[in-house]
Scaffold this motif. Structure first.
Motif, PDB file in Angstrom:
ATOM      1  N   THR A   1     -18.109   6.739   4.648  1.00 40.58           N
ATOM      2  CA  THR A   1     -18.482   6.352   6.000  1.00 40.58           C
ATOM      3  C   THR A   1     -19.315   7.435   6.669  1.00 40.58           C
ATOM      4  O   THR A   1     -20.322   7.153   7.322  1.00 40.58           O
ATOM      5  CB  THR A   1     -17.222   6.062   6.836  1.00 40.58           C
ATOM      6  OG1 THR A   1     -16.461   5.046   6.180  1.00 40.58           O
ATOM      7  CG2 THR A   1     -17.575   5.603   8.232  1.00 40.58           C
TER       8      THR A   1
ATOM      9  N   ALA B   1      -2.437   7.293  -1.148  1.00 38.35           N
ATOM     10  CA  ALA B   1      -3.042   6.620   0.000  1.00 38.35           C
ATOM     11  C   ALA B   1      -3.970   7.563   0.754  1.00 38.35           C
ATOM     12  O   ALA B   1      -5.068   7.174   1.178  1.00 38.35           O
ATOM     13  CB  ALA B   1      -1.956   6.102   0.929  1.00 38.35           C
ATOM     14  N   ILE B   2      -3.575   8.817   0.908  1.00 32.28           N
ATOM     15  CA  ILE B   2      -4.410   9.801   1.603  1.00 32.28           C
ATOM     16  C   ILE B   2      -5.683  10.054   0.808  1.00 32.28           C
ATOM     17  O   ILE B   2      -6.771  10.163   1.376  1.00 32.28           O
ATOM     18  CB  ILE B   2      -3.615  11.094   1.857  1.00 32.28           C
ATOM     19  CG1 ILE B   2      -2.536  10.833   2.898  1.00 32.28           C
ATOM     20  CG2 ILE B   2      -4.529  12.231   2.308  1.00 32.28           C
ATOM     21  CD1 ILE B   2      -1.566  11.971   3.084  1.00 32.28           C
ATOM     22  N   LYS B   3      -5.576  10.122  -0.511  1.00 35.11           N
ATOM     23  CA  LYS B   3      -6.770  10.318  -1.351  1.00 35.11           C
ATOM     24  C   LYS B   3      -7.744   9.155  -1.179  1.00 35.11           C
ATOM     25  O   LYS B   3      -8.949   9.358  -1.042  1.00 35.11           O
ATOM     26  CB  LYS B   3      -6.368  10.431  -2.822  1.00 35.11           C
ATOM     27  CG  LYS B   3      -5.824  11.780  -3.202  1.00 35.11           C
ATOM     28  CD  LYS B   3      -5.532  11.810  -4.698  1.00 35.11           C
ATOM     29  CE  LYS B   3      -4.887  13.104  -5.117  1.00 35.11           C
ATOM     30  NZ  LYS B   3      -4.591  13.132  -6.549  1.00 35.11           N
ATOM     31  N   LYS B   4      -7.212   7.927  -1.187  1.00 34.82           N
ATOM     32  CA  LYS B   4      -8.074   6.760  -1.031  1.00 34.82           C
ATOM     33  C   LYS B   4      -8.757   6.769   0.328  1.00 34.82           C
ATOM     34  O   LYS B   4      -9.951   6.495   0.439  1.00 34.82           O
ATOM     35  CB  LYS B   4      -7.266   5.467  -1.179  1.00 34.82           C
ATOM     36  CG  LYS B   4      -7.020   5.067  -2.599  1.00 34.82           C
ATOM     37  CD  LYS B   4      -6.409   3.686  -2.664  1.00 34.82           C
ATOM     38  CE  LYS B   4      -6.214   3.250  -4.087  1.00 34.82           C
ATOM     39  NZ  LYS B   4      -5.706   1.886  -4.192  1.00 34.82           N
ATOM     40  N   MET B   5      -8.022   7.077   1.376  1.00 31.08           N
ATOM     41  CA  MET B   5      -8.604   7.093   2.714  1.00 31.08           C
ATOM     42  C   MET B   5      -9.643   8.204   2.837  1.00 31.08           C
ATOM     43  O   MET B   5     -10.645   8.042   3.532  1.00 31.08           O
ATOM     44  CB  MET B   5      -7.512   7.254   3.777  1.00 31.08           C
ATOM     45  CG  MET B   5      -6.640   6.029   3.921  1.00 31.08           C
ATOM     46  SD  MET B   5      -7.551   4.508   4.197  1.00 31.08           S
ATOM     47  CE  MET B   5      -8.297   4.852   5.761  1.00 31.08           C
ATOM     48  N   GLY B   6      -9.435   9.312   2.156  1.00 33.35           N
ATOM     49  CA  GLY B   6     -10.404  10.401   2.172  1.00 33.35           C
ATOM     50  C   GLY B   6     -11.722   9.977   1.568  1.00 33.35           C
ATOM     51  O   GLY B   6     -12.794  10.311   2.074  1.00 33.35           O
ATOM     52  N   LYS B   7     -11.663   9.207   0.489  1.00 32.47           N
ATOM     53  CA  LYS B   7     -12.893   8.718  -0.146  1.00 32.47           C
ATOM     54  C   LYS B   7     -13.642   7.792   0.794  1.00 32.47           C
ATOM     55  O   LYS B   7     -14.864   7.867   0.925  1.00 32.47           O
ATOM     56  CB  LYS B   7     -12.558   7.996  -1.451  1.00 32.47           C
ATOM     57  CG  LYS B   7     -12.101   8.925  -2.546  1.00 32.47           C
ATOM     58  CD  LYS B   7     -11.731   8.157  -3.798  1.00 32.47           C
ATOM     59  CE  LYS B   7     -11.152   9.080  -4.849  1.00 32.47           C
ATOM     60  NZ  LYS B   7     -10.734   8.348  -6.043  1.00 32.47           N
ATOM     61  N   TYR B   8     -12.927   6.894   1.467  1.00 34.42           N
ATOM     62  CA  TYR B   8     -13.578   5.994   2.405  1.00 34.42           C
ATOM     63  C   TYR B   8     -14.174   6.770   3.580  1.00 34.42           C
ATOM     64  O   TYR B   8     -15.254   6.434   4.070  1.00 34.42           O
ATOM     65  CB  TYR B   8     -12.596   4.938   2.925  1.00 34.42           C
ATOM     66  CG  TYR B   8     -12.269   3.886   1.894  1.00 34.42           C
ATOM     67  CD1 TYR B   8     -13.254   3.034   1.396  1.00 34.42           C
ATOM     68  CD2 TYR B   8     -10.979   3.734   1.407  1.00 34.42           C
ATOM     69  CE1 TYR B   8     -12.965   2.071   0.452  1.00 34.42           C
ATOM     70  CE2 TYR B   8     -10.676   2.780   0.458  1.00 34.42           C
ATOM     71  CZ  TYR B   8     -11.676   1.948  -0.008  1.00 34.42           C
ATOM     72  OH  TYR B   8     -11.392   0.999  -0.944  1.00 34.42           O
ATOM     73  N   ALA B   9     -13.490   7.801   4.035  1.00 34.78           N
ATOM     74  CA  ALA B   9     -14.001   8.605   5.142  1.00 34.78           C
ATOM     75  C   ALA B   9     -15.293   9.309   4.755  1.00 34.78           C
ATOM     76  O   ALA B   9     -16.236   9.371   5.546  1.00 34.78           O
ATOM     77  CB  ALA B   9     -12.946   9.621   5.582  1.00 34.78           C
TER      78      ALA B   9
ATOM     79  N   ARG C   1       2.271   8.148  -0.768  1.00 35.88           N
ATOM     80  CA  ARG C   1       1.555   8.633   0.405  1.00 35.88           C
ATOM     81  C   ARG C   1       0.362   9.493  -0.029  1.00 35.88           C
ATOM     82  O   ARG C   1      -0.720   9.405   0.540  1.00 35.88           O
ATOM     83  CB  ARG C   1       2.507   9.445   1.276  1.00 35.88           C
ATOM     84  CG  ARG C   1       1.827  10.096   2.444  1.00 35.88           C
ATOM     85  CD  ARG C   1       2.833  10.699   3.347  1.00 35.88           C
ATOM     86  NE  ARG C   1       3.271   9.632   4.223  1.00 35.88           N
ATOM     87  CZ  ARG C   1       3.732   9.811   5.450  1.00 35.88           C
ATOM     88  NH1 ARG C   1       3.873  11.013   5.916  1.00 35.88           N
ATOM     89  NH2 ARG C   1       4.067   8.810   6.188  1.00 35.88           N
TER      90      ARG C   1
END
Length: 53
Positions: A29, A18-26, A15
């Motif tokens: 963006t 996954a949060i680190k990866k989503m943070g990079k995409y955010a 988890r």
């Protein structure tokens, strides 16, 4: 097919990862949106139109 077999064959991430990866995409963006939606800066850095336009 058994669901356990699916989970074992697919790549699992934690988890936290996954949060680190989503943070990079955010962040990417947000930066892209900021660049696209700031027309004054984009206009100031663009080249002047050619003569005759």
């Amino acid at each position: 097919m058994n669901t356990k077999e699916n989970k074992q064959s697919s790549e699992e991430i934690s988890r936290k990862d996954a949060i680190k990866k989503m943070g990079k995409y955010a962040v990417l963006t947000a930066v892209g949106t900021f660049i696209l939606l700031s027309p004054q800066k984009a206009q100031a850095t663009s080249a002047p139109p050619p003569p005759g336009w």
